[in-house]
Design an enzyme around this catalytic site. Structure first.
Site, PDB file in Angstrom:
ATOM      1  N   GLU A  85     -17.980  24.477 -19.553  1.00  0.00           N
ATOM      2  CA  GLU A  85     -19.374  24.178 -19.903  1.00  0.00           C
ATOM      3  C   GLU A  85     -20.143  23.815 -18.641  1.00  0.00           C
ATOM      4  O   GLU A  85     -21.304  24.198 -18.465  1.00  0.00           O
ATOM      5  CB  GLU A  85     -19.407  23.008 -20.897  1.00  0.00           C
ATOM      6  CG  GLU A  85     -20.816  22.552 -21.234  1.00  0.00           C
ATOM      7  CD  GLU A  85     -20.841  21.509 -22.346  1.00  0.00           C
ATOM      8  OE1 GLU A  85     -20.034  21.592 -23.281  1.00  0.00           O
ATOM      9  OE2 GLU A  85     -21.703  20.613 -22.263  1.00  0.00           O
ATOM     10  N   SER A 129     -19.116  17.041 -20.500  1.00  0.00           N
ATOM     11  CA  SER A 129     -17.994  17.855 -20.963  1.00  0.00           C
ATOM     12  C   SER A 129     -17.638  18.907 -19.930  1.00  0.00           C
ATOM     13  O   SER A 129     -18.501  19.618 -19.420  1.00  0.00           O
ATOM     14  CB  SER A 129     -18.348  18.557 -22.270  1.00  0.00           C
ATOM     15  OG  SER A 129     -18.555  17.591 -23.267  1.00  0.00           O
ATOM     16  N   ARG A 164     -24.489  25.524 -26.221  1.00  0.00           N
ATOM     17  CA  ARG A 164     -24.477  25.352 -24.753  1.00  0.00           C
ATOM     18  C   ARG A 164     -24.800  26.657 -24.031  1.00  0.00           C
ATOM     19  O   ARG A 164     -24.243  26.951 -22.958  1.00  0.00           O
ATOM     20  CB  ARG A 164     -23.125  24.806 -24.263  1.00  0.00           C
ATOM     21  CG  ARG A 164     -22.710  23.531 -24.908  1.00  0.00           C
ATOM     22  CD  ARG A 164     -23.699  22.370 -24.689  1.00  0.00           C
ATOM     23  NE  ARG A 164     -23.327  21.278 -25.551  1.00  0.00           N
ATOM     24  CZ  ARG A 164     -23.884  21.079 -26.761  1.00  0.00           C
ATOM     25  NH1 ARG A 164     -24.883  21.837 -27.201  1.00  0.00           N
ATOM     26  NH2 ARG A 164     -23.485  20.092 -27.521  1.00  0.00           N
TER      27      ARG A 164
HETATM   28  C1  LIG Z   1     -21.993  11.031 -19.447  1.00  0.00           C
HETATM   29  C2  LIG Z   1     -22.515  12.397 -19.827  1.00  0.00           C
HETATM   30  C3  LIG Z   1     -22.650  12.707 -21.175  1.00  0.00           C
HETATM   31  C4  LIG Z   1     -23.137  13.976 -21.538  1.00  0.00           C
HETATM   32  N1  LIG Z   1     -23.266  14.253 -22.880  1.00  0.00           N
HETATM   33  C5  LIG Z   1     -23.753  15.452 -23.249  1.00  0.00           C
HETATM   34  C6  LIG Z   1     -23.936  15.760 -24.643  1.00  0.00           C
HETATM   35  O1  LIG Z   1     -23.674  14.967 -25.526  1.00  0.00           O
HETATM   36  N2  LIG Z   1     -24.427  16.980 -24.958  1.00  0.00           N
HETATM   37  C7  LIG Z   1     -24.760  17.898 -24.015  1.00  0.00           C
HETATM   38  O2  LIG Z   1     -25.215  18.979 -24.370  1.00  0.00           O
HETATM   39  N3  LIG Z   1     -24.590  17.635 -22.699  1.00  0.00           N
HETATM   40  C8  LIG Z   1     -24.109  16.440 -22.293  1.00  0.00           C
HETATM   41  N4  LIG Z   1     -23.938  16.177 -20.958  1.00  0.00           N
HETATM   42  C9  LIG Z   1     -24.220  17.218 -19.966  1.00  0.00           C
HETATM   43  C10 LIG Z   1     -25.647  17.220 -19.443  1.00  0.00           C
HETATM   44  O3  LIG Z   1     -26.203  15.920 -19.489  1.00  0.00           O
HETATM   45  C11 LIG Z   1     -26.550  18.191 -20.231  1.00  0.00           C
HETATM   46  O4  LIG Z   1     -26.076  19.510 -20.136  1.00  0.00           O
HETATM   47  C12 LIG Z   1     -27.983  18.124 -19.721  1.00  0.00           C
HETATM   48  O5  LIG Z   1     -28.819  18.836 -20.584  1.00  0.00           O
HETATM   49  C13 LIG Z   1     -28.128  18.714 -18.314  1.00  0.00           C
HETATM   50  O6  LIG Z   1     -29.426  18.452 -17.899  1.00  0.00           O
HETATM   51  P1  LIG Z   1     -29.822  18.325 -16.376  1.00  0.00           P
HETATM   52  O7  LIG Z   1     -31.275  18.277 -16.334  1.00  0.00           O
HETATM   53  O8  LIG Z   1     -29.080  17.209 -15.728  1.00  0.00           O
HETATM   54  O9  LIG Z   1     -29.308  19.711 -15.824  1.00  0.00           O
HETATM   55  P2  LIG Z   1     -28.356  19.952 -14.592  1.00  0.00           P
HETATM   56  O10 LIG Z   1     -27.029  19.367 -14.899  1.00  0.00           O
HETATM   57  O11 LIG Z   1     -29.030  19.569 -13.336  1.00  0.00           O
HETATM   58  O12 LIG Z   1     -28.230  21.537 -14.666  1.00  0.00           O
HETATM   59  C14 LIG Z   1     -27.533  22.175 -15.712  1.00  0.00           C
HETATM   60  C15 LIG Z   1     -27.916  23.656 -15.701  1.00  0.00           C
HETATM   61  O13 LIG Z   1     -29.298  23.766 -16.025  1.00  0.00           O
HETATM   62  C16 LIG Z   1     -30.018  24.400 -14.973  1.00  0.00           C
HETATM   63  N5  LIG Z   1     -31.323  23.746 -14.909  1.00  0.00           N
HETATM   64  C17 LIG Z   1     -31.598  22.429 -14.739  1.00  0.00           C
HETATM   65  N6  LIG Z   1     -32.930  22.236 -14.794  1.00  0.00           N
HETATM   66  C18 LIG Z   1     -33.497  23.445 -14.988  1.00  0.00           C
HETATM   67  C19 LIG Z   1     -34.835  23.904 -15.120  1.00  0.00           C
HETATM   68  N7  LIG Z   1     -35.894  23.086 -15.071  1.00  0.00           N
HETATM   69  N8  LIG Z   1     -35.032  25.230 -15.294  1.00  0.00           N
HETATM   70  C20 LIG Z   1     -34.007  26.103 -15.340  1.00  0.00           C
HETATM   71  N9  LIG Z   1     -32.724  25.732 -15.227  1.00  0.00           N
HETATM   72  C21 LIG Z   1     -32.467  24.413 -15.060  1.00  0.00           C
HETATM   73  C22 LIG Z   1     -29.157  24.190 -13.734  1.00  0.00           C
HETATM   74  O14 LIG Z   1     -29.412  25.182 -12.781  1.00  0.00           O
HETATM   75  C23 LIG Z   1     -27.763  24.290 -14.327  1.00  0.00           C
HETATM   76  O15 LIG Z   1     -27.393  25.641 -14.525  1.00  0.00           O
HETATM   77  C24 LIG Z   1     -23.469  14.926 -20.560  1.00  0.00           C
HETATM   78  C25 LIG Z   1     -23.330  14.595 -19.198  1.00  0.00           C
HETATM   79  C26 LIG Z   1     -22.867  13.336 -18.828  1.00  0.00           C
HETATM   80  C27 LIG Z   1     -22.738  13.011 -17.366  1.00  0.00           C
END
Ligand SMILES: Cc1cc2nc3c(=O)[nH]c(=O)nc-3n(C[C@H](O)[C@H](O)[C@H](O)COP(=O)(O)OP(=O)(O)OC[C@H]3O[C@@H](n4cnc5c(N)ncnc54)[C@H](O)[C@@H]3O)c2cc1C
Length: 293
Positions: A281, A210, A161
């Site tokens: 996280e 998480s 992470r």
């Molecule tokens: C129900 C549920 C289950 C989940 N299960 C998991 C799991 O099993 N494993 C896991 O690792 N995570 C899990 N997550 C957390 C999340 O889905 C992941 O961390 C996912 O990768 C975040 O992606 P996002 O595009 O939504 O990023 P965001 O949540 O929008 O952003 C997360 C971080 O990434 C940065 N970011 C986003 N896009 C970019 C970009 N293009 N360039 C630079 N920085 C960027 C943001 O600024 C922030 O710091 C879960 C979440 C939910 C709601």
């Protein structure tokens, strides 16, 4: 330059459904638009935050004084070249997986349970079921204050992470190295992983995934929080999930402050009972912090 919106509510852009307004908000659709808007922010001294699906983000209730970007158009498109899947930073994991399956390419099945984007996955080194972005990525195109750079998976410094991306850097494109696999086998594995998820996590609630990272040894964060008796504990509109204690649900009109208050209590109790200091996280956007223990 593309239109900058003002005062867009981040509660509409995060899966937990909390957060105040962004001072500026834009949806760049091409690399040129992204470079242009980053140059504007640099010139004005405005910090830049990128949001994917907002699935691992908690944004301050009072708002975020920054330019918040959500990548769209070409920057959220996906195409396949041989066994390489090329995804815009804003492409959702669901679309990446769908395109990979259509092309008969396996490797991204684990991401079916992660509701994010390709770029957010790089930032978080998202992972599940023993695999993560590091295992399937080749390189990413990153735009930031210093211009555009293509960073290899090693240069991105991905670990649990964590990535070495700096503040204000935007992942515009990600190249995944996949391998031939029958679509029927992909479909079967995805169905199995999603069923496992549904059985153990509150997948149908508003959460940000998480809350805390799991420590490198000993019990997981969820187990420890559960043992402090916090499952189902509610502050304001936020609730420690009765199903999995490392999730916070928006059970009504939750605010980010409610979620922070729950996190503070969980950290305090886990420290007291297990001597472990939990690290969050979920990524904070704007002026949010946990008080020191
Ligand atoms: C129900 C549920 C289950 C989940 N299960 C998991 C799991 O099993 N494993 C896991 O690792 N995570 C899990 N997550 C957390 C999340 O889905 C992941 O961390 C996912 O990768 C975040 O992606 P996002 O595009 O939504 O990023 P965001 O949540 O929008 O952003 C997360 C971080 O990434 C940065 N970011 C986003 N896009 C970019 C970009 N293009 N360039 C630079 N920085 C960027 C943001 O600024 C922030 O710091 C879960 C979440 C939910 C709601």
């Amino acid at each position: 330059m593309i239109e900058l919106e003002q005062g867009v509510a981040l509660s509409r852009l995060t899966t937990i459904g909390t957060g105040g307004p962004a001072t500026y908000f834009a949806r760049p659709q091409t690399l040129e638009q992204l470079a242009e808007v980053l140059a504007w922010a640099g010139g004005e001294g405005v910090p830049v935050e990128t949001i994917g699906l907002g699935s691992n983000v908690l944004a301050a209730d009072g708002g975020v004084d920054a330019l918040v970007l959500r990548l769209a158009g070409e920057l959220a498109a996906v195409h396949v070249e041989g066994e390489t899947l090329i995804a815009g930073g804003g492409a959702t994991n669901a679309v990446c997986l769908h395109r990979a399956r259509e092309a008969g390419l396996g490797g991204l099945e684990f991401a079916s349970a992660i509701p994010g984007t390709a770029g957010g996955g790089v930032r978080m080194n998202a992972g599940a079921y023993g695999r993560d972005w590091r295992a399937v990525m080749v390189e990413a195109l990153v735009l930031g204050p210093g211009g555009a750079r293509t960073l290899s998976v090693d240069e991105l410094d991905l670990s649990y992470r964590h990535s070495g991306l700096e503040d204000g850097e935007v992942v515009a494109q990600v190249r995944f190295q996949l391998a031939a696999r029958a679509p029927v086998a992909i479909r079967a594995e995805v169905a199995e992983l999603l069923a496992r998820r549904k059985a153990t996590q509150p997948t149908n609630k508003r959460t940000f995934g998480s809350v805390f990272k799991n420590p490198s040894d000993g019990p997981g964060a969820g187990r420890m929080i559960e043992e402090t008796g916090l499952k189902g504990h509610r502050i304001g509109g936020a609730l420690i999930s009765p199903q999995h204690a490392n999730f916070i649900e928006n059970a009504g009109e939750a605010t980010s402050a409610d979620a922070v208050a729950l996190m503070t209590e969980a950290r305090r109790r886990v420290r007291e009972r297990f001597g472990v200091v939990l690290e969050h996280e979920v990524r904070f956007l704007g002026p949010l912090a946990l008080p020191p223990l």
